[in-house]
Design an enzyme around this catalytic site. Structure first.
Site, short mmCIF file in Angstrom:
data_model
loop_
_atom_site.label_atom_id
_atom_site.label_comp_id
_atom_site.label_asym_id
_atom_site.label_seq_id
_atom_site.Cartn_x
_atom_site.Cartn_y
_atom_site.Cartn_z
N GLN A 250 0.82 -1.21 0.00
CA GLN A 250 0.00 0.00 0.00
C GLN A 250 0.85 1.26 0.00
O GLN A 250 0.44 2.31 -0.53
CB GLN A 250 -0.93 0.00 1.22
CG GLN A 250 -1.93 -1.13 1.22
CD GLN A 250 -2.81 -1.12 -0.03
OE1 GLN A 250 -3.56 -0.17 -0.28
NE2 GLN A 250 -2.71 -2.17 -0.83
N HIS A 253 1.47 3.33 -3.26
CA HIS A 253 0.46 4.18 -3.90
C HIS A 253 0.98 5.59 -4.12
O HIS A 253 0.60 6.26 -5.08
CB HIS A 253 -0.81 4.23 -3.05
CG HIS A 253 -1.78 3.13 -3.37
ND1 HIS A 253 -2.69 3.21 -4.39
CD2 HIS A 253 -1.98 1.93 -2.79
CE1 HIS A 253 -3.41 2.11 -4.44
NE2 HIS A 253 -3.01 1.31 -3.48
N GLU A 318 -7.96 3.48 6.55
CA GLU A 318 -8.72 3.05 5.38
C GLU A 318 -8.75 1.53 5.25
O GLU A 318 -9.82 0.92 5.10
CB GLU A 318 -8.08 3.67 4.13
CG GLU A 318 -8.73 3.25 2.83
CD GLU A 318 -7.97 3.76 1.61
OE1 GLU A 318 -8.55 3.73 0.52
OE2 GLU A 318 -6.80 4.18 1.75
N HIS A 319 -7.59 0.91 5.26
CA HIS A 319 -7.49 -0.56 5.18
C HIS A 319 -6.91 -1.06 6.50
O HIS A 319 -5.83 -0.63 6.91
CB HIS A 319 -6.54 -0.99 4.06
CG HIS A 319 -6.85 -0.39 2.72
ND1 HIS A 319 -6.16 0.70 2.20
CD2 HIS A 319 -7.76 -0.74 1.79
CE1 HIS A 319 -6.65 0.99 1.01
NE2 HIS A 319 -7.63 0.13 0.73
N ASP A 352 -8.24 -4.10 -3.29
CA ASP A 352 -7.90 -3.05 -4.26
C ASP A 352 -8.25 -3.46 -5.68
O ASP A 352 -8.69 -2.63 -6.48
CB ASP A 352 -6.40 -2.75 -4.21
CG ASP A 352 -6.01 -1.86 -3.05
OD1 ASP A 352 -6.90 -1.28 -2.41
OD2 ASP A 352 -4.80 -1.74 -2.79
N HIS A 412 -48.13 26.15 10.01
CA HIS A 412 -48.14 24.69 10.07
C HIS A 412 -49.36 24.20 10.86
O HIS A 412 -50.03 23.25 10.48
CB HIS A 412 -46.87 24.19 10.76
CG HIS A 412 -45.63 24.27 9.93
ND1 HIS A 412 -45.09 25.46 9.52
CD2 HIS A 412 -44.81 23.30 9.45
CE1 HIS A 412 -43.99 25.23 8.82
NE2 HIS A 412 -43.80 23.92 8.75
#
Length: 436
Positions: A250, A253, A318-319, A352, A412
């Site tokens: 990862q 990236h 995230e992961h 992924d 109302h």
């Protein structure tokens, strides 16, 4: 909780850089809002050195792209998309329309209606992220979105044939070779040649993320995503080589993708650090992965797995990969994450690329309050109500009148009064005076 770092991150976010990105993006959006296609072409030339006669690919051009993709890659795209479709269809089946009668003659219900038009952004900067086509376009189509526009940038002046193929097989109705802020702004605002969409999904660089942030409200978005994140929870039985490999998977990236290890074993932590250094020596993407590891990588030692899960929830990565003897324990112990990857046989890269769950996931601690992209993001859960019984309408009218006047909403209240008057013969002075 007592936690001890044996490796700490070396950098923190640069707010000055973030402000510069924000200013550039605002300028591009304002220009496209005013000048449409002319501005889109200007920025495509400036940022991507790309200015074809038309940014939209024709059907024959799409087929030409597909013909240039190896047969095995086409087969792999279709198999990965089958997995994504199967999971997305199961998600859609779990979302139900319903109607209930809460009291005699009073019906309440909800419908889950798809968004009409959606834009899918498929990044292509460092890598042709064709898997993002599966995640954004195919998921939208399973939800029932009628028209999906896909935008993906050229890579070094070349058409990314595999990405185009993936977008086509996922069901894109139109494919544009257009990237960056100009693609997001064109889809969000609409131009002479690009239809305005209602919703945009897909990952991207800092400029893409900032464009989505600035345009949110005019259109819906999936997430405000930051750099990819990975966090591994490991016990003393975890294989340090596997931990190191999966952290770096990862980290490649980009140069700012945080790889974090929380472990109950200092031995596992120390060995992981050594293996990371060894693997980086011969890793083709070592420049990116090594920078992320050096500047954002962390290794944290805790006393127990309960403490590890508690700390992991604070990071809200995230992961989150669980490399322990009982990985499914994390399903009960954790709440804050984008997606969980349970056990050594399950790596983040599966998510992924091909396993079927969506890879567009919350970052920067957003897992505390939202999940990732899924079929439900493309659906509007809309409610309706119907009162068919006169007595029930009158009684609800009385309740509405009292509730409204408690908040000083006289108008109302009068809508409620009118039903109580019509169906229960209640008397109200304002009705009598209006009908004199």
């Amino acid at each position: 909780m007592v936690a001890r770092h044996i490796k700490t991150a070396g950098l923190v976010a640069n707010t000055a850089t973030s402000q510069k990105v924000s200013d550039i993006v605002k300028g591009v959006i304002d220009d496209i809002r005013t000048n449409g296609d002319k501005a889109v072409r200007t920025y495509s030339e400036k940022f991507d050195k790309w200015s074809p006669s038309s940014f939209k690919l024709t059907e024959s051009e799409i087929q030409e792209c597909i013909s240039k993709v190896p047969a095995q890659t086409i087969a792999d795209i279709k198999e990965a998309q089958k997995n994504v479709r199967t999971f997305a269809e199961a998600q859609r089946a779990s979302i139900k329309d319903f109607e209930i009668e809460i009291q005699p003659g009073v019906f309440l219900g909800q419908r889950n209606n798809p968004i009409s038009t959606a834009g899918a952004y498929i990044p292509g900067g460092r890598y042709p992220l064709l898997a993002s086509a599966h995640m954004t376009i195919l998921t939208a189509k399973v939800a029932g979105v009628k028209h999906v526009i896909a935008c993906t940038p050229p890579i070094l002046g070349q058409i990314p044939n595999a990405t185009v193929a993936a977008a086509h097989f996922a069901g894109a109705d139109e494919i544009f070779l257009l990237g960056g802020t100009q693609a997001i702004a064109a889809m969000a605002l609409g131009t002479e040649s690009i239809k305005k969409v209602d919703f945009i999904a897909g990952p991207g660089n800092a400029f893409v993320a900032e464009a989505k942030r600035q345009l949110f409200g005019e259109i819906g978005i999936d997430l405000l995503a930051g750099p990819t994140e990975v966090l591994i929870v490991a016990d003393e039985f975890a294989d340090p080589f596997t931990v190191a490999t999966d952290l770096l998977s990862q980290a490649e990236h980009g140069p700012d993708s945080p790889p974090i290890l929380i472990t109950t074993s200092e031995g596992v932590g120390q060995q992981t650090i050594k293996f990371v250094d060894e693997i980086l020596k011969n890793m083709p993407t070592a420049e990116l992965a090594g920078t992320s590891w050096r500047d954002y990588g962390e290794v944290v030692i805790v006393d127990s797995l309960d403490e590890a899960y508690e700390l992991a929830d604070v990071y809200s990565s995230e992961h989150v990969q669980i490399l322990t003897q009982s990985p499914r324990e994390a399903l009960e112990k954790m709440r804050n994450y984008g997606s969980l990857f349970l056990g050594e046989k399950t790596c983040v890269s599966y998510g992924d690329k091909c396993i079927g769950t969506n890879h567009v996931l919350p970052t920067r601690k957003a897992g505390r309050y939202t999940g990732g992209l899924w079929v439900g993001k493309y659906l509007k859960t809309q409610t309706y109500q119907e009162v068919v019984d006169e007595k029930a309408s009158g009684e609800i009218g009385r309740l509405c009148g009292r509730c409204s006047r408690a908040e000083n909403f006289e108008g109302h209240a009068r809508s409620g009064d009118l039903r109580a008057h019509k169906y229960l013969q209640d008397s109200y002075s304002w009705i009598d005076e209006a009908n004199k």
